[in-house]
Scaffold this active site. Structure first.
Site, mmCIF file in Angstrom:
data_model
loop_
_atom_site.group_PDB
_atom_site.id
_atom_site.type_symbol
_atom_site.label_atom_id
_atom_site.label_comp_id
_atom_site.label_asym_id
_atom_site.label_seq_id
_atom_site.Cartn_x
_atom_site.Cartn_y
_atom_site.Cartn_z
ATOM 1 C CG ASP A 1 -2.162 0.737 1.179
ATOM 2 O OD1 ASP A 1 -2.297 1.537 0.245
ATOM 3 O OD2 ASP A 1 -3.021 0.555 2.059
ATOM 4 C CG ASP B 1 -9.494 2.172 -0.001
ATOM 5 O OD1 ASP B 1 -9.079 1.019 -0.188
ATOM 6 O OD2 ASP B 1 -8.826 3.044 0.577
HETATM 7 C C1 DGJ Z 1 -5.807 1.749 2.029
HETATM 8 C C2 DGJ Z 1 -6.194 0.485 1.325
HETATM 9 O O1 DGJ Z 1 -6.702 0.778 0.068
HETATM 10 C C3 DGJ Z 1 -7.191 -0.271 2.191
HETATM 11 O O2 DGJ Z 1 -7.656 -1.410 1.526
HETATM 12 C C4 DGJ Z 1 -6.526 -0.628 3.484
HETATM 13 O O3 DGJ Z 1 -5.467 -1.518 3.239
HETATM 14 C C5 DGJ Z 1 -6.039 0.619 4.191
HETATM 15 N N1 DGJ Z 1 -5.218 1.419 3.321
HETATM 16 C C6 DGJ Z 1 -5.266 0.266 5.421
HETATM 17 O O4 DGJ Z 1 -4.696 1.346 6.014
#
Ligand code: DGJ
Length: 708
Positions: A460, A528
């Site tokens: 990420d 997300d």
């Molecule tokens: C952003 C990601 O897109 C989410 O799926 C998750 O992993 C969060 N970060 C965690 O902080």
């Protein structure tokens, strides 16, 4: 029968290059000033016809104009007034290069044209590659300071080095398709008339970005999914980038693109070279659908590291537990996930350092003792025992100020110490361009794999760059390139050291999805936003360039955490089944009936997975507010159709969905209804999408070609 013409030829006497792909030809010629000029890019012509076609190269119309033919990479000299793909400054203060052609090489499908500056020790190589069976032309540029290492140390400053400039032929009009968005709304397809102006698509964020993607398509305003000429390009770069599309008042349309945004510069010292990322281009005469399918094929054959490996049905704990993770809770979720048929369990954020929320712990990649007193291994072992792979969330490029890592190495961040550093999500960015940071990241991730039997990283990156600087470094802007290159290298080394390891690209959802990151990852976390209605549009944009196997899509809880919308489980599944299916809800709160239905739908997905993940995507259009995607086996043996209608409207029953990719001469068995349809009817009239009444209606239809 005539022999297939060679893929690439260069005639040094005429200075004429021809690149051939199955459905296109790309030609260029050295201009009288030594600069390669674009001739044509479009439908194939044989050599005789190419020879008989007049060149677009003509004299300037007035003393205020340039030649009619555009440059393959415009230097900043001559009567050129558009955006320059190469901008250099020499120690004397002189700007711009003037080329002399000094040689070429053709090897297989690769052509290199060597150009030396007539006045300064600067060389560029314009590089082209075509591959058998593909319509994609890959281009990049290499720039070298050719001064002797023991000569005067005069550096050359590079203000812009694009990978390539592209030119569309004269068209009656121009329309630009591109992707915009934001966090939770990535990959929104925009299709607008191109203004007579310079249109800049860019990211200044150090990441590819949620807001724009370095992909575009041009057509004359009349192309459809199935018809019309389309010229499309995509840059393989995961940091800041810029593409400038220039439609000039004389009617010409060119675009030039590469890494870095405006205002950056890089220094070349004697003997040093700078190589750009690949900027790939694709022409098709068969509409946007064919353009997407050709891109998907290219990504599968030449970009993704393991395209033939099934993307696993994963379970990810983020929406269920947030930061509130511990061994017992994760095991409870893992047990449920395994029963539903998940093949990979991913432990998300919150497992390390002092991380109980987003204020601390980033950078300290050891298990949080209160949550995992025995470390991660017991969880990993249990996940493996349940028959799943074990995946782990990491965010290696980031650090919280409240962390052991920041306290030990405050100088490792990219934020200039002379400025106030903007914190986003309470975090700062580590400067991967520093060799010691790259080495630390590589060792840390390697250790995590070895100690915890990790099969999968979700990598990420949750913020953009700000105040990026490198005090005391002779070439501080290099970090904009070198950070991204180091991220790519760390991923490459990890994969080489652990051949079974897979990586999912993520940057707060789809903030870093491009052909560069996909060359070392297996799929990308698309957004997300897991609301299925919003996802239909996000998937539509994503699929313009990227194949379904790279598009991670989870089924989560209802109401949705992002939008609050309530939708049936089946609808959520049918939307997520259009990509690499995952589960992301709080399974401990799902009813027995929901769990049973979910298990059934996971099994159904596994049945259609080869088609979704390796078939040909056709976006089917229909009336009655229905959206549909059709995945066809390359040999026409099997087909699957997913249709969705988020809202119903009285008096507007769904139209039949036409399936133009089927063979009108064949017959197809509807595997669920056990009915045989004529191919001609399905192609010309369509199939009833069999949508139930009401909102959030969806269906999954499977067809098999049968002997007539
Ligand atoms: C952003 C990601 O897109 C989410 O799926 C998750 O992993 C969060 N970060 C965690 O902080």
């Amino acid at each position: 029968m005539h022999a297939t013409p060679p893929l690439v030829t260069f005639d040094p006497d005429l200075g004429h290059a021809v690149l051939r792909t199955p459905n296109s030809v790309y030609t260029l010629r050295l201009g009288s000033d030594g600069s390669p000029r674009h001739l044509r890019w479009g439908a194939p012509l044989d050599d005789a016809d190419l020879g008989a076609t007049p060149d677009a190269v003509s004299r300037a119309a007035s003393s205020f104009e340039t030649e009619a033919a555009a440059d393959e990479l415009a230097p900043q000299t001559g009567a050129r007034f558009g955006p320059a793909g190469l901008q250099v400054r020499f120690a004397s203060g002189t700007r711009g290069a003037q080329w002399r052609f000094t040689g070429h090489t053709v090897e297989g499908g690769e052509l290199r044209l060597r150009l030396d500056d007539r006045h300064h020790p600067l060389r560029t190589e314009l590089c082209y590659r075509v591959r058998p069976g593909s319509d994609v032309v890959e281009r990049w540029t290499e720039l070298t300071h050719t001064g002797p290492a023991d000569g005067p140390p005069d550096p050359i400053t590079v203000d812009r080095l694009d990978s390539a400039s592209w030119t569309a032929p004269p068209l009656a009009d121009y329309r630009l398709s591109h992707l915009t968005g934001g966090w939770n709304s990535e990959f929104q397809l925009q299709r607008d008339r191109l203004p007579v102006a310079e249109t800049v698509l860019t990211s200044r964020r150090g990441l590819t970005s949620h807001h724009a993607n370095p992909w575009l398509a041009l057509d004359d305003g009349t192309a459809t999914e199935e018809r019309g000429e389309v010229w499309s390009t995509a840059l393989a770069w995961s940091g800041s980038w810029r593409v400038t599309v220039h439609r000039d008042p004389a009617g010409r349309t060119t675009w030039t693109g590469g890494f870095g945004h405006e205002g950056l510069s890089w220094t070349l010292r004697p003997g040093e070279s700078l190589r750009t990322p690949v900027y790939a281009g694709l022409y098709t005469p068969h509409g946007f659908g064919a353009a997407s399918r050709a891109w998907h094929e290219h990504v599968r054959r030449h970009v993704l590291p393991q395209p033939d490996r099934d993307r696993p049905v994963l379970y990810n704990s983020w929406e269920a537990t947030g930061f509130d993770v511990d061994e017992a809770g994760q095991i409870r979720l893992a047990q449920r996930a395994a029963r539903l048929g998940a093949e990979l369990f991913v432990l998300d954020d919150g497992w390390f350092g002092t991380r109980r929320d987003d204020r601390s712990g980033l950078g300290d990649w050891t298990p949080r003792p209160e949550a995992f007193p025995r470390g991660l291994r017991p969880l990993a072992d249990e996940v493996h025992r349940l028959g799943m792979d074990f995946g782990l969330w990491v965010e290696p490029e980031m650090v919280n100020r409240d962390s052991e890592l920041y306290r030990a190495h405050p100088d490792w961040v990219i934020h200039s110490p002379r400025l106030d550093a903007t914190e986003l999500r309470n975090q700062l960015v580590l400067n991967f361009a520093r060799p010691e940071v790259e080495a630390w990241a590589g060792e840390t991730l390697d250790r995590l794999v070895r100690e915890n039997a990790v099969d999968w990283f979700k990598w990420d990156a949750n913020r953009a760059f700000t105040e990026a600087g490198w005090d005391g470094h002779p070439d501080p802007d290099r970090l904009w390139i070198d950070h991204t290159r180091a991220v790519h290298r760390v991923m490459d080394r990890l994969r080489a050291a652990h051949p079974g390891l897979r990586i999912e690209a993520c940057a707060g959802g789809g903030g870093r999805v491009d052909l560069g990151i996909l060359a070392r990852t297996d799929q990308a976390w698309t957004s997300d936003n897991t609301d299925p209605v919003d996802r239909i549009g996000i998937h539509y944009g994503f699929g313009q360039l990227f194949p379904a196997q790279a598009m991670a899509a989870w089924v989560t809880d209802s109401p949705n955490t992002a939008t609050g919308r309530r939708t049936p489980l089946r609808f959520r599944f049918h939307v997520a089944m259009a990509g690499a299916l995952g589960l992301g809800g709080d399974l401990t709160a799902w009813s027995v009936e929901e769990l049973a239905e979910a298990a059934e739908l996971v099994a159904a997905y596994k049945g259609i997975r080869p088609l979704v993940q390796r078939g040909h995507l056709h976006r089917a259009t229909t009336g009655g507010a229905v959206t549909a995607v059709h995945y066809a086996a390359p040999d026409d043996s099997e087909h699957v159709l997913l249709t969705w209608r988020p809202t119903t409207r009285f008096g507007h029953p769904p139209d039949p969905v036409r399936l133009p990719a089927l063979d009108p001469g064949a017959r197809y068995l509807d595997r669920d209804l056990k009915q045989v349809h004529s191919g001609a009817v399905l192609v010309r009239h369509g199939i009833d999408p069999r949508l139930p009444a009401g909102d959030y209606a969806s269906s999954l239809i499977r067809l098999r070609r049968v002997e007539s």
